[in-house]
Every structure is written in structure tokens, then in C-alpha cells.
Enzyme design. Structure first.
Site, PDB file in Angstrom:
ATOM      1  CG  ASN A  80      -0.227  -0.295   2.523  1.00  0.00           C
ATOM      2  OD1 ASN A  80       0.698  -0.729   2.643  1.00  0.00           O
ATOM      3  ND2 ASN A  80      -0.912   0.519   3.622  1.00  0.00           N
ATOM      4  N   GLY A 134       2.064  -5.386   7.510  1.00  0.00           N
ATOM      5  CA  GLY A 134       0.994  -6.163   6.602  1.00  0.00           C
ATOM      6  C   GLY A 134       0.024  -6.520   7.469  1.00  0.00           C
ATOM      7  CB  SER A 135      -3.022  -8.641   6.881  1.00  0.00           C
ATOM      8  OG  SER A 135      -2.452  -9.985   6.431  1.00  0.00           O
ATOM      9  CD  GLU A 156       4.794  -1.127  13.387  1.00  0.00           C
ATOM     10  OE1 GLU A 156       3.325  -0.659  13.565  1.00  0.00           O
ATOM     11  OE2 GLU A 156       5.641  -0.826  14.013  1.00  0.00           O
ATOM     12  CB  CYS A 184      -2.382   0.023   8.414  1.00  0.00           C
ATOM     13  SG  CYS A 184      -0.938   1.108   8.761  1.00  0.00           S
ATOM     14  CD  GLU A 190      -6.811  -2.798   8.294  1.00  0.00           C
ATOM     15  OE1 GLU A 190      -6.165  -1.910   7.944  1.00  0.00           O
ATOM     16  OE2 GLU A 190      -6.244  -3.888   8.768  1.00  0.00           O
TER      17      GLU A 190
END
Length: 442
Positions: free
Chosen positions: A99, A172-173, A194, A228, A318
Site C-alpha cells: 500500500n 502487513g495484515s 506493524e 492501515c 479491517e
């Protein structure tokens, strides 16, 4: 060259990196546009300029950060000199998301190199133009035994995670973060994770409605919602709900026009898979605004949803896209009931002119970081740590804390030899009372 101990060499390489980024800035911006039509303004503000600023700040302060830190010795250690050495972990793996593919590759790299580590960067395969350019820049600046870029997909990531590292930095996720944490645990490898979460955005009845809407629209739809720390859903007081929805609609039009698909300032969803995931969120929902999509270009319009059921897909995980559910509340208890349904988020935002209530609200909930009367901007201050808590991540970075993240604090006591207190040595007979008095006095 021993980059582990030679701070001047680290500074030289970071200076070379700065020159290379400045030389290639236009190419970086073009690559980001090629990957998912990121607007030039957003590419500069959130990617290239951010990295350049981080580099300059690190270069300015690296010598100071790297010095041993002297601390007061313990009385039991008297006489001694006690200090902390900033030591690199060793070999570091940085796994980069798609992203913000340039910023989130380079900022951890800058800190890891500044701290004296060897680094392997795994950029995202979903942003091939940017990833290739990162690889070219790194090979232009660094010896491959110092910093290396390894491109590839999931298989490459799995192969890298199967290896032993001294530190892993992952953005990331949550789902992939769990995989990274599990792989790191096999070797007791420390990590910074993160991640993300469902970030609530609370809009109180006495807020500045139009300004609040403007700031929320900016924070939510920048990068097409693929951020995020973007607001994931709004909790607006029932008394102002209709006025606030109207203000949101006005601000979306003001930002992107009547048809955002033709706007030069609105990016696209990263790929077909994520486009399909997001369009599923719109099924059987009450769409207040937007909702249009185009599978050929991975376009989804800025979209407002009215009171989605908490069991619906859009309220499960999310969102990570340009879809903004709007829920209403009447009192603090209802707020608690809604927010407590989810894991601790990466960010939380409160809009209110009641400073006391706003302060009370942000202290009530656990989250990574956030703002009162704005969104996202806490990320921009290098003096503030950035990181999650619980499911939204572990560890933090930015500014000096980035250097600290990639440094081990080695504690050293340098004991003098001109005096040696006999109290600590055996035999201990007749020493206990004297020791207790000594310790109690200290």
C-alpha cells in the site's frame, strides 16, 4: 568495510542513498502511478518526501544516537563506570506491504542500516514497478553483502521466513503477521509487527461538523482507503447523524468531483483480488453515497454505508479500501459496546470540541495511536512512536525510535581495581545486618 562498528561508513551509505532517491524521485512517482495510479501529490507527501525527510533526520542525528549512553552506577558496583552500547542485531529481514511500497521499504531500511545491520528487503510482488525500482536503487548504493533486495511472491516469503534472522520487521495484515510471528518464534527472533485493525472514528455531537467531515474524508480516502491507520468506521452521535452524512458527501465531491473515476487525485485498488473482496462488502448494504465500481480498472468509488449489521462482512475485519460504514450512538455505553466488539485497533480518532470528554475517551481505550479532531497525521511526527498493540501489532518505530528498534542495548559495567569492597564475598557471617543497612540507606 565493517559497517557494524563504523558509523561514518553508515552515514556515507545513507548519504549515497539520499542522492540516489533524489536522482530517481520522478521515476519513483511514475512507478507508483503505474502500479495503482497513486496521484503525484500523494506519492510525494506519503512516499518520497517522507523518506527523504527520514533520511535527513537520521543523518543529522546518527552520530549522537550511536554514542554509548552513560548511566549512574549502582552503589553495589562502586567504583565503576556503567554504560549502554548500541549494538546492531545482525542480519535483518524487512517484509514490505504494497500500500505504501516505497516508504515502508525504505524507512525500516534506513533505520536498520543506521544501526549497523545487514539487511534483506522483500518488497511486494503486487507493486512490480516500484519493487523493481527499489531493487535498482539498492544495487546502485549498497554492496549486496550489506543490503540486498529479493523479489518474488508468497513462495519467496515462505523461503525467507524459514531462514534464521536476527530481527524481522514486518508490515502487513494481522493474518500474515501471525505467520511471521510463528516463524520468528522457531528461532527466538525478535520482531516488529506493524499490522492493522478496525480503527474507530468517533464523532461527538458538539464537533465542528464540516471540518470534521473534511478531515475524515481526507484520512479515509487517501490512497483509496488502503491505509492501515485510515478510519475504518464512523461512530456518529444520533443528534448530528443526518447533518454529518450530508457534510461527508459534500467533502467527497469537493475532493474528487461528481465522478471520482475521472479524478486525477484518486487511486485504484491494488489488484483484482482485493477489488473483488471489497465489492463483496457492498452486497445487501444500504449505500448512502458512491458504490460505483469498474472491474476493468479496479476502481471503487468513495462509498458511505448506513448502519451495516455488525455481523455483515464489512464489519468483520479491517476494510482496507474506500468504504466507510456509518454507525450511530446515543451515549458512552453504546460506544463501549460497539468498540469492545473488536480487538485493539492500530488507530482511534475522536472529533469533539469538548476537550475533557475527548481526553477521557482516548484514555479509555487501548490502541496504537491516534488524533483528536483529525485523522492519520500522528504518523507524520518523527517524535511520536508508531506501532500497534495486541492484534494491531507489536513494537514501534519512527525517528530515534527506529534506530532503537534495530539496536540491541548492551549493558556494560567497567569496574575499577583500585578499591574492592569485601562485603559481597563469602563467607557472609556477620555481614547481613551491615548489608541491610547499606541497601536501606541507598
Amino acid at each position: 568495510m565493517n559497517y557494524k562498528s563504523n558509523v561514518n561508513y553508515r552515514k556515507e551509505k545513507l548519504q549515497d542513498l539520499l542522492k540516489s532517491i533524489l536522482k530517481h524521485e520522478d521515476k519513483i512517482i511514475s512507478a507508483l502511478y503505474e502500479d495503482f495510479k497513486k496521484p503525484k501529490f500523494e506519492a510525494i507527501v506519503t512516499e518520497t518526501s517522507y523518506v527523504i525527510s527520514d533520511l535527513k533526520h537520521t543523518l543529522k542525528n546518527l552520530s549522537k544516537w550511536s554514542r554509548p549512553k552513560y548511566v549512574l552506577p549502582s552503589l553495589l558496583n562502586f567504583p565503576s563506570i556503567d554504560y549502554i552500547i548500541k549494538e546492531p542485531y545482525g542480519e535483518v529481514l524487512v517484509i514490505v506491504p504494497w500500500n505504501y511500497p516505497f516508504q515502508l521499504a525504505l524507512c525500516p531500511l534506513i533505520a536498520a542500516v543506521a544501526a549497523g545491520n545487514k539487511v534483506v528487503i522483500k518488497p511486494s510482488e503486487l507493486t512490480p514497478a516500484t519493487s523493481k525500482l527499489i531493487s535498482n536503487i539498492i544495487s546502485e548504493v549498497f554492496d549486496e553483502n550489506h543490503v540486498q533486495v529479493i523479489e518474488g511472491g508468497v513462495t519467496v516469503s515462505q523461503e525467507l521466513l524459514a531462514k534464521r534472522w536476527d530481527y524481522i520487521f514486518f508490515t502487513g495484515s494481522v493474518s500474515v503477521g501471525k505467520i511471521v510471528a510463528k516463524a520468528a518464534a522457531n528461532f527466538m527472533t525478535p520482531t516488529t509487527l506493524e499490522l492493522g485493525g478496525k480503527n474507530p472514528c468517533i464523532v461527538n455531537e458538539n464537533c465542528n461538523i464540516q471540518l470534521s467531515a473534511k478531515r475524515i474524508v481526507w484520512g479515509k480516502f487517501i490512497n483509496a482507503g488502503q491505509t492501515c491507520i485510515a478510519p475504518d468506521y464512523i461512530l456518529v452521535h444520533k443528534k448530528i447523524k443526518s447533518k454529518f452524512i450530508k457534510a461527508l458527501q459534500e467533502e467527497i465531491i469537493a475532493a474528487y468531483g461528481e465522478n471520482p473515476e475521472t479524478s486525477n487525485d484518486y487511486p485504484r485498488i491494488i489488484n483484482d483480488k482485493n477489488w473483488k473482496r471489497l465489492t463483496q462488502f457492498l452486497e445487501n448494504q444500504r449505500i448512502l453515497f458512491g458504490g460505483q465500481s469498474n472491474p476493468e480498472t479496479n476502481y471503487i468509488a468513495p462509498t458511505l454505508l448506513d448502519e451495516p449489521d455488525l455481523s455483515s462482512l464489512v464489519m468483520q475485519d479491517e476494510i482496507f479500501g474506500p468504504i466507510l460504514p456509518i454507525l450511530s450512538y446515543e451515549n458512552d455505553k453504546e460506544l463501549d459496546n460497539l468498540i469492545s466488539k473488536y480487538e485493539k485497533p492500530l488507530a482511534l480518532y475522536v472529533f469533539s470540541n469538548d476537550t475533557s470528554w475527548a481526553q477521557k475517551t482516548i484514555q479509555k481505550y487501548a490502541f496504537g495511536g491516534g488524533c483528536i479532531n483529525d485523522t492519520v497525521i500522528h504518523f507524520s511526527n518523527h517524535r511520536l512512536p508508531f506501532g500497534g498493540v495486541g492484534f494491531s501489532g507489536s513494537g514501534a518505530y519512527h525517528g530515534k525510535m527506529s534506530f532503537e528498534t534495530f539496536s540491541h542495548n548492551k549493558a556494560i559495567v567497567q569496574k575499577a581495581t583500585w578499591l574492592d569492597l569485601p562485603m559481597r564475598y563469602a563467607p557472609y557471617k556477620n555481614k547481613i545486618k551491615m548489608l541491610q543497612k547499606f541497601l536501606n540507606w541507598w
